[in-house]
Design a protein around this motif. Structure first.
Motif, PDB file in Angstrom:
ATOM      1  N   TRP B 509      -3.543  -8.433   2.054  1.00 21.51           N
ATOM      2  CA  TRP B 509      -4.530  -7.555   2.663  1.00 21.51           C
ATOM      3  C   TRP B 509      -5.204  -8.240   3.837  1.00 21.51           C
ATOM      4  CZ3 TRP B 509      -4.764  -2.612   1.336  1.00 21.51           C
ATOM      5  CH2 TRP B 509      -4.225  -2.256   0.101  1.00 21.51           C
ATOM      6  N   VAL B 518      -9.695   1.328   5.143  1.00 23.25           N
ATOM      7  CA  VAL B 518      -8.245   1.195   5.013  1.00 23.25           C
ATOM      8  C   VAL B 518      -7.564   2.331   5.749  1.00 23.25           C
ATOM      9  CG1 VAL B 518      -6.397   0.963   3.360  1.00 23.25           C
ATOM     10  CG2 VAL B 518      -8.711   0.358   2.719  1.00 23.25           C
ATOM     11  N   LYS B 519      -6.419   2.013   6.334  1.00 18.54           N
ATOM     12  CA  LYS B 519      -5.687   3.078   7.012  1.00 18.54           C
ATOM     13  C   LYS B 519      -4.866   3.846   5.992  1.00 18.54           C
ATOM     14  CE  LYS B 519      -4.230   0.147  10.483  1.00 18.54           C
ATOM     15  NZ  LYS B 519      -5.048  -0.828  11.076  1.00 18.54           N
ATOM     16  N   ASP B 520      -4.512   5.070   6.358  1.00 17.21           N
ATOM     17  CA  ASP B 520      -3.749   5.897   5.434  1.00 17.21           C
ATOM     18  C   ASP B 520      -2.303   5.450   5.291  1.00 17.21           C
ATOM     19  OD1 ASP B 520      -5.524   8.926   6.172  1.00 17.21           O
ATOM     20  OD2 ASP B 520      -5.571   7.653   4.393  1.00 17.21           O
ATOM     21  N   PHE B 522      -1.035   2.878   4.143  1.00 16.38           N
ATOM     22  CA  PHE B 522      -0.704   2.249   2.866  1.00 16.38           C
ATOM     23  C   PHE B 522      -0.283   3.288   1.852  1.00 16.38           C
ATOM     24  CE2 PHE B 522      -1.631  -1.967   3.855  1.00 16.38           C
ATOM     25  CZ  PHE B 522      -2.743  -1.997   4.663  1.00 16.38           C
ATOM     26  N   LYS B 523      -1.041   4.381   1.828  1.00 16.10           N
ATOM     27  CA  LYS B 523      -0.711   5.437   0.873  1.00 16.10           C
ATOM     28  C   LYS B 523       0.653   6.022   1.210  1.00 16.10           C
ATOM     29  CE  LYS B 523      -2.972   9.520   0.664  1.00 16.10           C
ATOM     30  NZ  LYS B 523      -3.932  10.544   0.229  1.00 16.10           N
TER      31      LYS B 523
END
Lengths: 170, 544
Positions: B509, B518-520, B522-523
């Motif tokens: 991280w 957090v940016k999307d 990762f999802k």
């Protein structure tokens, strides 16, 4: 299913005082604006949770009174379902409620589609996803009402030894 | 106050004796005046009473007040005359000058001690071993204190809560694919084939991961100070240890006294000396013509001042593998816990620093340092331009006569339990990288700078009022980028080496998550992984 809210925390949670204290600490750490309740944004402030496609569902399950926020009681009760000491029935119900978005006791075609869509994002085309959903419901729906009830769900999932998988050791 | 009350009483009697012959005149002014004067003595301050006693002559209305300066002058002239018998008076008389003398003597002694035991060894780089002795004593005291607390807790029959540094839950590090396959396998009796399919049980993985994170996540806990397993007698680290015994509280109180009244002024004096010597020394060296002598002097001035600063923080540092120390033309990378890292590394080696130009005291220090040797300071506007930064660093590195650059690739302070993502900028340059691992022992003082909680000055004060800063520095063997890896992979390789050596957790991280969201993406990555499991890759689908 609905009367869990009336029980006091001690009866519903499987944690001893030490574990409760640790969990309360985690709760306080998550509560960034010190409002006493956790909103979805506060959950999403954890980078690893932002990575998790099902976080919205899990928060909804925690929020038993439906006010959009999770207070400490709901938090403890919710995490208690993942305790080692929890029984299989409780865990099965948890897994079932991930799919059952409107909490009516049945997983409908639309609900299954929604949850799957959360998990795959834009990587699968809608019609492919719909195919998968239809296939699953046909296989699992024994009484032919087009929906999956809790009994049909647990019949399939029970043999997976869910009580070992949905466990977080505090 | 008692003294002040007694004095007037004594003085009154003296006055009466002295002015016996004037009793007539006093009495002649009536009983009112007499009583008034005695009243004045009793109720007035010491000064007032002394002033009035200083009257050489019996003024008719001698009990009226005189101005302080007047009174004092008269008083001092007359004091030998006035009350030679009053011994208590003499104790108070030279009060001022005695204090001043004592102060002067003690200050001189202190400074001499300071010079001999601290500054001179710092100049030559030797050590008397005082700090190590101090550390050993402290360890013994902490062990005793923890024992007492455990005993006390057992008596009161409750558990002494020990925080777990690795988190409050036991985590199972499996990947998405492994776990989902395992769940499916345990349910179905058929042999596992790789046909993509969907099972209702697939949600288990996500739920469990989510729950683990909610209870205890790996990332945000790196941005706050580590919790200790035993108490180190500092109230700032006292999260869970309640009042146990009188002895412990007394010990704690003693600790507070020592730290704030003895160690803190000492350390501030040393820090002041160190910084002013640095500024003055580097400015002076800057005036010399460029050459070997200037470099030699500059190096030693820098080293000397950093060593004084190290002693100002009572930093007890153990250097390992010093043969791997960075050489000219290389880049030294280390994990970042606090601004003190710079002082720790620079007191054992001569580096070119990289950083932003600051204002105020830092700016003065920076400007002075750059006169003596070529540090790289960037203007605020230049920092955003990554190419410019890279260009300047490359130029510096290419010149083999220039010093090794000191860089902290994490970009922000992490709490020394883990190493977070290294920014790839410094690994793209192509120079030899000398990794350094720094691990602090938090028992003596937590060096982590939580910049959202404390400002720089508060942080430094906290450092100077801890027991000591104890750390270990490992110089790792140099690494170069290999042909088949890109900057990011190289950075990760260096990071793993540092984490392994320092006993820190290696995280992927970004430390910037301390401030940013957090940016999307990762999802989306997770979603992509999962969708592969249920529908397979696009190539497979087109084939079937």
């Amino acid at each position: 299913m609905g009367n869990e809210a009336s029980y006091p925390v001690e009866m519903c949670s499987h944690f001893d005082t030490d574990e409760l204290r640790r969990l309360s600490k985690s709760f306080k750490k998550l509560d960034l604006d010190k409002s006493g309740t956790l909103s979805v944004e506060e959950f999403l402030s954890l980078p690893e949770l932002k990575q998790n496609p099902l976080v919205q569902r899990v928060v909804d399950i925690f929020d038993t009174d439906g006010n959009g926020e999770v207070d400490l009681q709901e938090f403890i009760r919710g995490t208690s379902q993942f305790s080692v000491k929890g029984d299989e029935e409780q865990k099965l119900r948890f897994a079932f409620s991930v799919y059952d978005i409107d909490k009516d006791g049945y997983i409908s075609n639309g609900e299954l589609f929604q949850v799957l869509k959360m998990m795959v994002g834009n990587n699968v085309r809608d019609w492919e996803l719909q195919q998968l959903v239809d296939k699953t419901i046909i296989i699992l729906d024994r009484d032919g009402d087009g929906k999956i009830s809790f009994e049909e769900f647990s019949a399939v999932v029970r043999k997976l030894e869910i009580h070992k998988k949905l466990v977080v050791i505090v | 106050m008692l003294l002040l009350k007694i004095c007037p009483a004594l003085l009154t009697t003296q006055v009466h004796l002295f002015r016996g012959d004037l009793a007539f005149s006093a009495a002649s002014h009536g009983p009112f005046r007499q009583s008034f004067s005695s009243q004045a003595f009793y109720s007035g301050t010491l000064e007032w009473s002394l002033f009035s006693l200083g009257d050489p002559l019996p003024y008719p209305d001698w009990c009226c007040r005189k101005g302080p300066s007047e009174g004092r002058g008269l008083f001092s002239r007359q004091r030998a005359l006035a009350f030679p018998e009053s011994s208590t008076m003499f104790l108070l008389l030279p009060f001022d000058s005695l204090i001043v003398n004592l102060l002067g003597i003690s200050l001189t002694v202190l400074f001499t001690l300071l010079l001999v035991f601290i500054i001179v060894p710092a100049i030559f780089g030797v050590s008397f071993g005082i700090r190590k002795l101090y550390m050993k004593t402290l360890l013994k005291i902490f062990a005793w204190a923890t024992l007492r607390m455990e005993r006390g807790a057992k008596e009161k029959n409750h558990q002494l809560y020990k925080p777990y540094t690795n988190g409050i839950i036991a985590k199972d590090p499996t990947s998405l694919e492994e776990e989902i396959k395992e769940i499916r396998r345990s349910g179905s009796s058929k042999a596992l084939d790789n046909t993509p399919e969907f099972e209702l049980s697939d949600i288990f993985y996500f739920c469990r991961k989510g729950m683990e994170t909610i209870m205890d996540d790996e990332v945000t806990k790196r941005f706050s100070a580590e919790e200790l397993e035993s108490w180190n007698l500092l109230s700032r680290t006292n999260y869970n240890f309640q009042y146990i015994s009188l002895r412990l509280t007394v010990l704690w109180g003693l600790g507070v006294l020592i730290r704030y009244c003895f160690l803190l002024p000492l350390r501030i004096a040393l820090a002041f000396t160190g910084i002013s010597l640095l500024v003055v020394g580097t400015t002076v060296v800057g005036y010399l013509p460029n050459g070997r002598f200037k470099e030699f002097l500059s190096k030693h001035v820098h080293l000397m001042c950093y060593r004084i600063c190290v002693r100002a923080l009572t930093a007890i540092i153990t250097y390992h593998d010093r043969e791997n120390r960075p050489r000219n033309g290389g880049i030294c990378v280390a994990n970042h816990t606090s601004p003190i890292d710079v002082i720790i590394l620079a007191s054992d080696g001569y580096y070119a620093m990289v950083g932003q130009v600051h204002g105020g005291l830092m700016g003065v220090i920076q400007r002075a340092m750059v006169k003596a040797c070529p540090h790289i300071w960037f203007e605020r506007s230049e920092v955003k331009d990554r190419h410019l930064v890279a260009k300047r660093l490359t130029e510096h590195v290419r010149d083999k006569s220039k010093l090794p650059i000191l860089i902290f690739p994490e970009g922000t302070c992490i709490n020394n339990t883990s190493v977070m993502m290294f920014k790839k900028g410094s690994f793209e340059i192509g120079a030899t990288v000398y990794p350094v691992a720094i691990k602090y022992d938090p028992q003596f003082g937590d060096a982590f700078w939580n910049s959202s909680k404390y400002g720089m000055v508060t942080y430094l004060l906290r450092m100077m009022t801890s027991w000591a800063i104890v750390c270990s520095v490992w110089y790792l063997p140099p690494m170069t980028r290999e042909a088949d890896e890109d900057a990011v992979q190289f950075a990760n390789r260096v990071k793993s080496a540092i984490a392994r050596q320092g006993g820190l957790v290696d995280l992927l991280w970004d430390g910037g998550l301390k401030r940013e969201k957090v940016k999307d993406t990762f999802k989306e990555e997770q979603q992509k992984l999962y969708s592969k499991m249920i529908v397979g890759n696009h190539e497979d689908r087109s084939r079937s």
